[in-house]
Design an enzyme around this catalytic site. Structure first.
Site, mmCIF file in Angstrom:
data_model
loop_
_atom_site.group_PDB
_atom_site.id
_atom_site.type_symbol
_atom_site.label_atom_id
_atom_site.label_comp_id
_atom_site.label_asym_id
_atom_site.label_seq_id
_atom_site.Cartn_x
_atom_site.Cartn_y
_atom_site.Cartn_z
ATOM 1 N N HIS A 1 1.121 8.403 0.037
ATOM 2 C CA HIS A 1 0.923 7.597 -1.170
ATOM 3 C C HIS A 1 0.464 6.184 -0.840
ATOM 4 O O HIS A 1 -0.101 5.506 -1.686
ATOM 5 C CB HIS A 1 2.192 7.598 -2.024
ATOM 6 C CG HIS A 1 2.352 8.863 -2.827
ATOM 7 N ND1 HIS A 1 2.888 8.896 -4.087
ATOM 8 C CD2 HIS A 1 2.022 10.142 -2.533
ATOM 9 C CE1 HIS A 1 2.888 10.148 -4.544
ATOM 10 N NE2 HIS A 1 2.374 10.917 -3.604
ATOM 11 N N ASN B 1 4.825 7.804 -8.893
ATOM 12 C CA ASN B 1 5.768 7.246 -7.919
ATOM 13 C C ASN B 1 7.133 6.920 -8.516
ATOM 14 O O ASN B 1 8.160 7.050 -7.842
ATOM 15 C CB ASN B 1 5.194 5.958 -7.315
ATOM 16 C CG ASN B 1 4.001 6.225 -6.405
ATOM 17 O OD1 ASN B 1 3.846 7.327 -5.880
ATOM 18 N ND2 ASN B 1 3.162 5.213 -6.214
#
Ligand code: HEM
Ligand SMILES: *[C@@H]1O[C@H](CO)[C@@H](O)[C@H](O)[C@H]1NC(C)=O
Ligand SMILES: *[C@@H]1O[C@H](CO)[C@@H](O)[C@H](O)[C@H]1NC(C)=O
Length: 329
Positions: free
Chosen positions: A65, A95
């Protein structure tokens, strides 16, 4: 200057740019400035993962990420509230409430600041801990390339746009990876990271209870007995934060069962199963190759991780070495 000379020059400058660009990341980057970096990170991660078996999966996902949003620059670690004008990527819906492992990264950073202050970037800590996580869970080891510097900004909107989603089509997944110079082989190999870790029911309830927005309908690519299992774990109206293993057969070990599951139509996310169930797609033979030969999966996975770790890195005097991974200096 003739056309062929111009082309030759362009080729040479491209080659040199490529070589110089990559040459800045090296496996021995800290060999004189912080020689124990890997030993220290490994010790702390190993210790923390003893009381939390999911931690290795969480930590390796952080590197992914990070790299997918404006390159591997540690931006995913920035707390919005602590950095002036920074829209934290932690707030992106992919997230928020989903990423974990920040505490052990902080612990490692603190330990490194004690022995070699201002030397090791947070972006490199993520690359190092991703490799350690995979190897602690039984997967391959590789020489991590180092020398990244930390970005001074983060971008929530870029995170929302760049990070893949379970319901993404194969075309969209392919595009999101190709934007980082990652090809179909990388997409399939890196998806194999779903051989460990968990998913929250929120991410799969539509697939098993409300497919295409139709109440009670499920994705036809789910094997029937597995559908019942998933529905039991994630019933309609159940807790959206309940956890399901991404790899039902060996949830905590890094192996090639993920690909065998796909062959049995037991992939948990749509984006997993789509790699095998899209007829004629170039991903299908790759799934079979990795399902049949774990060493081959490990070899290609390591190669793809190194490729991913090279996405738009800051090097030299660009960016900074953060003292605290959660905030810019
Ligand atoms: C191909 C597109 C991908 C999609 C759509 C995707 C999506 C997801 C989703 C929805 C979750 C569960 C999050 C939650 O419920 O909180 C997850 C977990 C995870 N993903 Fe992916 N992912 C993809 C690729 C990758 C890649 C390339 C990696 C690493 C190289 C990765 C590593 C992980 C790991 C380790 C977990 C488990 C984390 C945990 O237990 O907290 N994923 N992913
Ligand atoms: C590195 O760690 C080892 C043991 O963990 C220790 O003996 C050694 O002194 C350390 N070296 C440096 C340069 O800190
Ligand atoms: C499996 O993959 C490894 C590593 O790529 C290779 O050396 C080996 O020959 C493969 N085994 C088979 C049976 O194809």
């Amino acid at each position: 200057m003739g056309l062929s000379n111009t082309i030759a020059l362009l080729l040479i400058s491209n080659l040199m740019f490529g070589v110089l660009g990559n040459a800045q990341l090296t496996s021995d980057f800290y060999s004189t400035t912080c020689p124990n970096v890997t030993v220290i990170a490994r010790g702390l991660l190993e210790q923390a993962s003893r009381s939390d078996v999911r931690l290795t999966a969480q930590v390796m996902r952080l590197h992914f990420h990070d790299c997918f949003v404006n390159g591997c620059d540690g931006s995913v670690l920035l707390d919005a509230a602590l950095a002036d004008g920074v829209e934290g990527e932690k707030e992106a819906f992919q997230n928020a409430g989903s990423l974990g492992g920040f505490e052990v990264i902080d612990e490692i950073k603190t330990a490194l600041e004690n022995v070699c202050p201002g030397v090791v970037s947070c972006a490199d800590i993520l690359a190092i801990t991703a490799e350690i996580s995979v190897s602690l869970a039984g997967g391959p080891s590789w020489d991590v390339l180092l020398g990244r510097r930390d970005g001074r900004t983060a971008n929530r909107d870029d995170a929302v746009a760049a990070l893949p989603l379970g319901p993404d089509s194969l075309d969209i997944l392919t595009t999101k990876f190709s934007e980082h110079n990652l090809d179909t082989t990388d997409l399939v190999a890196l998806s194999g990271a779903h051989t460990f870790g968990r998913v929250q029911c929120a991410a799969i309830t539509n697939r098993v209870n409300n497919f295409d927005g139709i109440n009670g309908q499920s994705d036809p690519s789910v094997e029937p007995a597995f559908l019942q299992t998933l529905r039991r774990q994630c019933p309609r109206g159940g807790s959206p934060t309940a956890l399901v293993n991404l790899d039902p057969t060996s949830p905590d070990s890094f192996d090639n069962d993920y690909f065998k599951n796909l062959q049995n139509n037991r992939g948990v996310l749509e984006s997993d199963q789509i790699l095998f169930s899209s007829r004629g797609a170039p991903t299908v033979p790759l799934v079979n190759r990795f399902a049949e030969n774990q060493s081959e999966f490990f070899r290609i996975f390591a190669r793809s991780m190194i490729k991913m770790g090279n996405v738009k890195t800051l090097t030299g005097t660009e960016g900074e070495i953060r003292r605290d991974c959660r905030r810019v200096n």
